[in-house]
Design an enzyme around this catalytic site. Structure first.
Site, mmCIF file in Angstrom:
data_model
loop_
_atom_site.group_PDB
_atom_site.id
_atom_site.type_symbol
_atom_site.label_atom_id
_atom_site.label_comp_id
_atom_site.label_asym_id
_atom_site.label_seq_id
_atom_site.Cartn_x
_atom_site.Cartn_y
_atom_site.Cartn_z
ATOM 1 N N HIS A 42 0.839 -1.206 0.000
ATOM 2 C CA HIS A 42 0.000 0.000 0.000
ATOM 3 C C HIS A 42 0.868 1.248 0.000
ATOM 4 O O HIS A 42 0.553 2.238 -0.657
ATOM 5 C CB HIS A 42 -0.930 -0.004 1.211
ATOM 6 C CG HIS A 42 -2.065 -0.973 1.064
ATOM 7 N ND1 HIS A 42 -3.144 -0.718 0.270
ATOM 8 C CD2 HIS A 42 -2.274 -2.194 1.579
ATOM 9 C CE1 HIS A 42 -3.976 -1.740 0.313
ATOM 10 N NE2 HIS A 42 -3.465 -2.654 1.106
ATOM 11 N N CYS B 72 11.991 -3.463 -25.816
ATOM 12 C CA CYS B 72 11.299 -3.098 -24.581
ATOM 13 C C CYS B 72 12.191 -3.164 -23.347
ATOM 14 O O CYS B 72 11.730 -2.960 -22.239
ATOM 15 C CB CYS B 72 10.044 -3.941 -24.379
ATOM 16 S SG CYS B 72 10.397 -5.652 -24.129
HETATM 17 C C1 PEP Z 1 14.048 -7.468 -20.527
HETATM 18 O O1 PEP Z 1 14.532 -8.509 -20.091
HETATM 19 O O2 PEP Z 1 14.688 -6.629 -21.189
HETATM 20 C C2 PEP Z 1 12.633 -7.128 -20.261
HETATM 21 C C3 PEP Z 1 12.024 -6.122 -20.848
HETATM 22 O O3 PEP Z 1 11.953 -7.877 -19.373
HETATM 23 P P1 PEP Z 1 12.156 -7.818 -17.774
HETATM 24 O O4 PEP Z 1 12.968 -6.600 -17.460
HETATM 25 O O5 PEP Z 1 10.780 -7.774 -17.219
HETATM 26 O O6 PEP Z 1 12.887 -9.090 -17.518
#
Ligand code: PEP
Ligand code: MG
Length: 578
Positions: free
Chosen positions: A194, A507
């Site tokens: 929280h 990502c």
């Molecule tokens: C990564 O490994 O670059 C990724 C985006 O996933 P996580 O950071 O959640 O492992």
């Protein structure tokens, strides 16, 4: 005396940058007096206990009374949880009983009672109210602090401070945010407690999980909190203060700005549009991503729904949450990643033996394929949220074709069940895999026959290419994405992807640093996904960069042997472009 700058890596709790002097509150369990009492003292101890409870409840009511309607809606419920736990009659009776039967002072009785409740939480039995174990711990500490008379008053602070403490309740955090506390670092406390949720609602940069930090930092030491990356810098250098100050200013300016929907954002100086997506760790970030003009969600991490919970979320619960997010973003795309836990991140409701080498252990898809019911439930929920046609499925940590084909069979099974159940879903939902294990680079063409897109997870890819633990702060520099090996690997991947002709999204956190972004753009990557808080920083950067110049630069860099040299060239390039 010279002071050395030291960087500590913790858990990202709330984004943003805070720079200021530390104020350290340390209250460890060692500070708590525990003792045996005589029968005559039973009455006194019970009385102390009731007075402490009353004081906290009165103060919590006072804070709730001070809140504006927006705060009341977002933060009020978290303070109510604290109140409900402390006024729970079972809890009050338990503590009183322990005082009189065990003949101990009320501090000892309080700790014993909390120990029992936290065992109850861990033993998957009925959870005490809605509490999570981290919340119970922070409430226990608050009660013990009040009993010891060690509650701190910081109302006399006259400059912006960063609070360094063991743990904090939501009410304390709210109170301190009204004083001059602009950033927080704690030793304990999970991402979904929280207190963490309240930190995000109040937009206070925060990191947690930095062990012994209250023993290392002294009040009035200089500190920077980088909540985007879960980092605390103790005694920062002048250069670090300057860099972080300008990051802070551009982030504040750009995130305050209203997005003009007709304006072409994310366009380079030479007119190239880059697609920018958001990485979402918590549902609260969705609104921010939307308001900052993200082109969609490139990575919805679903761990949030599973960790720190007494039981797995049901299909209905997951469906509602994914569906709400998909509706908010419609018609923009939302990429939902299936559960990426295992290793050290094991949901409390799963019993699994401790692994010798968790980063290389039963993680992500390996975990899901071993917990098929849990996986099938999640896939069904994602499929149901795809009925508008804007949801995609992303599978983490795929390392070989067999895992992929087994996953595809489970997705088909989920589709068959939903058809029988007459539930709507997108039959052509797109499937992607994370490209984060080196074996996939060598089998990319084989994998491509089964998937619609790839998502480059640079956080794990660097870890496995360079053999560095991504969480080990001592090896922070070795995990950099601008070393020659990584840049060449990224080039090989991009060239393969072009031949395959399937989209690739980046990502990992690599898409969040100016130098790294320059490399990615120069290599040809055009779909970047990042934490929402980094979107304004990217927007600021892309407007100054000529992509064709970044491409020529990368053609030079790719031949270089030294990372130091590469970094210098990148820094010079960015200075010239801005
Ligand atoms: C990564 O490994 O670059 C990724 C985006 O996933 P996580 O950071 O959640 O492992
Ligand atoms: Mg990963």
């Amino acid at each position: 005396m010279t002071t050395h700058s030291k960087t500590f890596r913790g858990i990202k709790i709330s984004a943003g940058i805070a720079i200021g002097k530390a104020v350290v509150f340390s209250h460890t369990s060692r500070d708590i007096t525990r003792r045996i009492i005589s029968p005559d003292e039973i009455y006194i101890e019970k009385d102390r206990f009731i007075s402490a409870i009353k004081l906290i409840i009165d103060q919590t009511d006072y804070l709730i009374g001070q809140m504006n309607p927006k705060e009341l809606k977002k933060i009020g419920p978290h303070l109510h949880v604290q109140k409900m736990i402390l006024s729970d009659l079972r809890f009050i009776e338990d503590v009183k009983r322990i005082i009189s039967t065990d003949l101990v002072n009320c501090e000892t009785a309080v700790s014993k009672a909390f120990e029992k409740y936290s065992k109850l939480l861990h033993s998957k039995e009925k959870a005490l109210l809605n509490a999570k174990s981290t919340d119970l711990k922070s409430i226990e500490f608050l009660l013990l602090r009040v009993l010891s008379g060690k509650i701190k008053d910081i109302s006399l602070l006259n400059e912006e401070h960063i609070l360094i403490t063991n743990d904090l309740t939501p009410a304390e955090l709210y109170y301190y945010s009204k004083q001059k506390v602009v950033g927080i670092a704690t030793e304990t406390g999970g991402r979904n407690s929280h207190t963490s949720i309240v930190a995000r609602s109040l937009n206070i940069p925060a990191v947690s999980g930095i062990q012994n930090i209250t023993q290392i930092i002294n009040t009035m030491d200089n500190v920077i909190i980088d909540g985007h990356n879960g980092i605390l810098i103790h005694n920062p250098s002048n250069k670090q203060i300057q860099d972080y100050s300008s990051k802070k200013v551009s982030f504040c300016l750009l995130s305050d700005k209203k997005v003009d929907k007709t304006e072409h954002m994310f366009v380079s100086k030479d007119g190239q549009r880059i697609n920018i997506y958001a990485n979402i760790d918590f549902p609260e970030e969705v609104e921010t991503a939307l308001s900052l003009g993200a082109d969609g969600i490139g990575l919805l991490r679903t761990e949030f729904y599973f960790i720190e919970r007494p039981r797995a979320p049901s299909e209905e619960e997951q469906f509602k949450s994914y569906d709400t997010i998909a509706a908010k973003f419609y018609p923009k795309e939302v990429t939902i990643r299936t559960l990426d836990v295992g290793g050290e991140k094991i949901p409390g409701f799963i019993s699994q033996h401790k692994e010798e080498n968790p980063a290389l252990g039963i993680r992500a898809i390996r975990f899901c394929l071993r917990n098929k019911n849990l996986f099938l439930t999640q896939i069904k929920a994602i499929l149901r949220a795809s009925h508008r046609g804007n949801v995609k499925i992303l599978i983490p940590m795929i390392s070989k074709i067999d895992e992929l084909t087994e996953t595809i069979n489970i997705i088909q099974e989920a589709k068959d069940i939903l058809t029988k159940e007459n539930k709507k879903f997108d039959p052509n939902i797109k499937l992607g895999i994370m490209l984060e294990i080196p074996s996939v680079i060598f089998t990319l063409e084989d994998m491509a026959e089964y998937v619609d897109f790839f998502s480059l997870g640079t956080n794990d890819l660097v870890q496995f290419i360079m053999a560095v633990d991504r969480g080990n702060i001592e090896l922070f520099d070795s995990a950099s994405s601008t070393n020659p090996a990584m840049i060449r690997v990224l080039k090989i991947i991009f060239e393969k992807i072009q031949k395959i002709n399937k989209p690739i999204y980046v990502c990992g956190e690599m898409a969040a640093e100016d130098e790294n972004i320059t490399v990615l753009l120069g290599l040809g990557y055009r779909n970047l996904s990042m934490s929402p808080v980094n979107i304004p920083l990217f927007e600021n950067l892309i407007r100054k960069i000529h992509i064709h110049k970044a491409e020529s630069l990368v053609n030079e860099i790719i031949k270089m042997k030294s990372e130091k040299e590469i970094k210098m060239i990148l820094e010079r390039f960015l200075n010239e472009e801005s």
